[in-house]
Design an enzyme around this catalytic site. Sequence first.
Site, PDB file in Angstrom:
ATOM      1  N   GLY A   1      49.134  24.272 -40.759  1.00  0.00           N
ATOM      2  CA  GLY A   1      49.454  23.063 -41.511  1.00  0.00           C
ATOM      3  C   GLY A   1      48.868  21.804 -40.888  1.00  0.00           C
ATOM      4  O   GLY A   1      48.782  20.764 -41.540  1.00  0.00           O
TER       5      GLY A   1
ATOM      6  N   GLY B   1      48.256  -2.205 -34.440  1.00  0.00           N
ATOM      7  CA  GLY B   1      47.405  -1.705 -35.520  1.00  0.00           C
ATOM      8  C   GLY B   1      48.179  -1.693 -36.831  1.00  0.00           C
ATOM      9  O   GLY B   1      49.109  -0.909 -36.994  1.00  0.00           O
ATOM     10  N   GLY B   2      47.780  -2.582 -37.753  1.00  0.00           N
ATOM     11  CA  GLY B   2      48.496  -2.714 -39.028  1.00  0.00           C
ATOM     12  C   GLY B   2      47.790  -1.998 -40.155  1.00  0.00           C
ATOM     13  O   GLY B   2      47.731  -2.479 -41.273  1.00  0.00           O
TER      14      GLY B   2
ATOM     15  N   HIS C   1      57.317   4.428 -73.330  1.00  0.00           N
ATOM     16  CA  HIS C   1      58.199   3.304 -73.050  1.00  0.00           C
ATOM     17  C   HIS C   1      59.621   3.809 -72.868  1.00  0.00           C
ATOM     18  O   HIS C   1      60.051   4.660 -73.624  1.00  0.00           O
ATOM     19  CB  HIS C   1      58.153   2.313 -74.207  1.00  0.00           C
ATOM     20  CG  HIS C   1      59.075   1.149 -74.032  1.00  0.00           C
ATOM     21  ND1 HIS C   1      58.763   0.094 -73.188  1.00  0.00           N
ATOM     22  CD2 HIS C   1      60.308   0.901 -74.540  1.00  0.00           C
ATOM     23  CE1 HIS C   1      59.779  -0.771 -73.231  1.00  0.00           C
ATOM     24  NE2 HIS C   1      60.716  -0.300 -74.034  1.00  0.00           N
TER      25      HIS C   1
END
Lengths: 414, 460
Positions: free
Chosen positions: B36, B179-180, B439
């Site tokens: 994985g 770090g963004g 909708h």
Amino acid sequence: MAINVVMPKLGMAMKEGTVSVWNKKVGDPVQKGELIASINSEKIEMEIESPGEGILLEIAVEEGKGVPPGTPIAYIGQPDEKVVSGGAQEEAAASIAAEPETAAPASTPVKESPLPARTSAGKVKISPVARKMAAEANLDIGTLSGTGPGGRITKEDVQTALENVSQESMPEPSEQKGNAAKTSTEQLSRPLAGMRKVIAERMHSSLQNSAQLTIHMKADITELKNLQTQSAEPVKRRFGEKLTLTDFITRAAILALQAHPLMNSALKNDSIQENTNVHLGMAVALEKGLVVPVIKDAGNLSLSQLSASIREMAKKARENQLGSEEMTGSTFTITNLGQYGVEHFTPILNPPEAGILGVGAAEDQPVYRGESLERRSILPLSLTFDHRLVDGAPAAIFLREIKGYLEEPFSMLV
Amino acid sequence: MEKIAVIGGGPAGYVAAITAAQQGKEVILIDHSNLGGTCLNKGCMPTKALLESAEVLEKVQHAGEFGISFSSVKPVIDWGTVQQRKNSIRDQLVAGIQYLMKKNRITVIQGKARFLTEKTLQVLEVDDSEKVIDFHSCIIATGSKPAELPFAPFDGDWVNDSGKAMELDSIPASLLIVGGGVIGCEFASIYSRFGTKVTIIEMADQLLPGEDEDMAAVLHDRLASDGVEIHTSASLKSLDTDSRTAIYEDAGRSIELKADKVLVSVGRTPLVSGLNLEAIGIIADRGGIHVNEFMQTNVPHIYAAGDVTGGILLAHVAFHEGTVAALNACGRHKRANYRAVPRCIYTSPEIASVGLTEKQAREQYAEVKTGEFSFGANGKAMILNEPSGKVKVLIEPQYNEVLGLSIAGPRATELIGQGTLMIHGELTVDVLEDFIAAHPTLSEAISEAIATIKGQAVHA
């Protein structure tokens, strides 16, 4: 699960198709895309590709037998598989071989395709962007091969095709090259030589080597003349010269050619070469004979640019200053005998073009418009076309389109 | 039977293995850890499990606004259960891949592989035994690892990578995120909602560098209002482990900041070391293994796919590349196609985009038209109590092709599928004329954004 190969529908009107030849026997292995059979429908003959890989399990329609489109004609699957008619099979319309086995050489300025590809144009798998790009570039999507899922033509495929076209130089010098040959007319015995000889050979060869015929139509150009008169002063002020009837007729022909690319094509070596650009030949009569200067990429010119080009080419022709490259590579020609009072006539094709438009003398005539008789200006048009490439109906539609532009001149301006 | 060896059992590797097995090949998959890869074990899936816990907490905290009252009861975070739930989801998914390996008769070897020759691999198994495996072709899918700061390597305690940051023993009182980008913002979104005081330091002038600035601004505003301190155009100068103090520079000023934990999320590095690539001459550098559009390395029967090739480090790109590599290893001729790769950021609100950003579009096209629609005018968003954010669609006016779609707002990562379909299908806006959106749905915002391009939006 066995794949069910069905008779494709080659155009809206197709009622029945016939398998003319099976290239494979029952039990033969087939690859996806392999040409397994030839089919025909009325005048059209084409090859069909295997939609999948496996063994040809069963041939359901024998050679020579006609069936309606959509009818299963063969089943392809695994050797131990049983064919179950209807229902269970994965249906796959046999795809039509759209490209010759060897692709068109990149050095020719036109897209080559075998004859049948044209008729498949109505059912080509293509993305919406690709379709619009091709339409705008006047590229026949029937000539493209797709690299997307299931052979779908993608934007990239069209871009590649367009790059191939634009990278290539202008059309190679064609048979017209000799037109500019030296003039040696001062001989008493008047042998067939020079320009006269070229014209003689070309015209004779044109009639011998194509299936040409001419249809006629009349266009009511009263409105066009009004437009021309009204626009004369402002146009002259802005562009220096007013627009002539020839300018408008030429523009109408270009617009119609863009909508009917087959009229802008050529038949060479059993393949249709559809030209993506309109290079318009304008027949100009000189004392020594006929020359046909070519306005290159005429489709890209505005009306005023076109008008200027026509003027310039005619002037150069009369002054004998045309270079040979300016007389080659046309894809359609217009010839005008109106100034001599000729009405309809039968122009001869300028090989290898598919069409030539003959313009006659406009004449005022009484015309019934509703119940009233009116004085209208009527322009005779003659279209000669090559029946090997274009049938009567599409040629008529093309000519009608020109007539339409001339009768509704504002449509040429938008 | 032809034998194909796959190194790495992450998204690229396991998909490549299954694809090759489906093509009738004998497949051996080698991975030194759980199947994985990063995605299942240390990336996409476990972070999303944590996010969902934060999401539930937020919903409960706002239940009163929906008319559901817990009277005096205050929600309590049971961090142990949050972690357990995350781990059990991970374990189920890993088991799922093990099942797929069995089902496709793929031999899985747990160990580390290195090339001996162009046709053989040496595998050091977890029990220290060695094995030599020969193959006809090989697919390298070893993935990537979090990039380290040269002056502050990961210590597994105070300076953490993303894998460690998702299994902290407790919820930290304060967290400094260096770090963004996508990972930094996702962790900010998780921990700020669990009550952690989060500070983000980003070198670029916006969060999510490379994403549409409008979308980044939506997230910026939301994080800021959730109490996250954000310093863009700022750079970290030092991390002092003893005093647990960071020094960073913002607008020319040097600032000291104490934090319980630090997450360094400054990118990821392809994992190429230890494979002995040099021995067989496969070209690779810091950007990963070099491959052509068929995912083929310079050694023709050896392919590479996923993060190890650099490029776009996303699991779904790895799935695609793994499939392409495997098909080509099985004799097909398939090109990787990156035209329509959705980019999803699981923050609150979610951000998702596909195709070009507005900046890229304006660089590539002479003219670009944009259509926007705000979720503030969308009924369903209001019902969900998540009316912030918007949809932006980009088209070029010549053919009206849809060039890009960006969404910041509720369920953006699900909605983006519609944009992916448009771009993958090369749709033009005209094809979408008269398109009926159900909708009331969030999807209506996309149709309305498209309609605004033609000035036909009804609800804007």
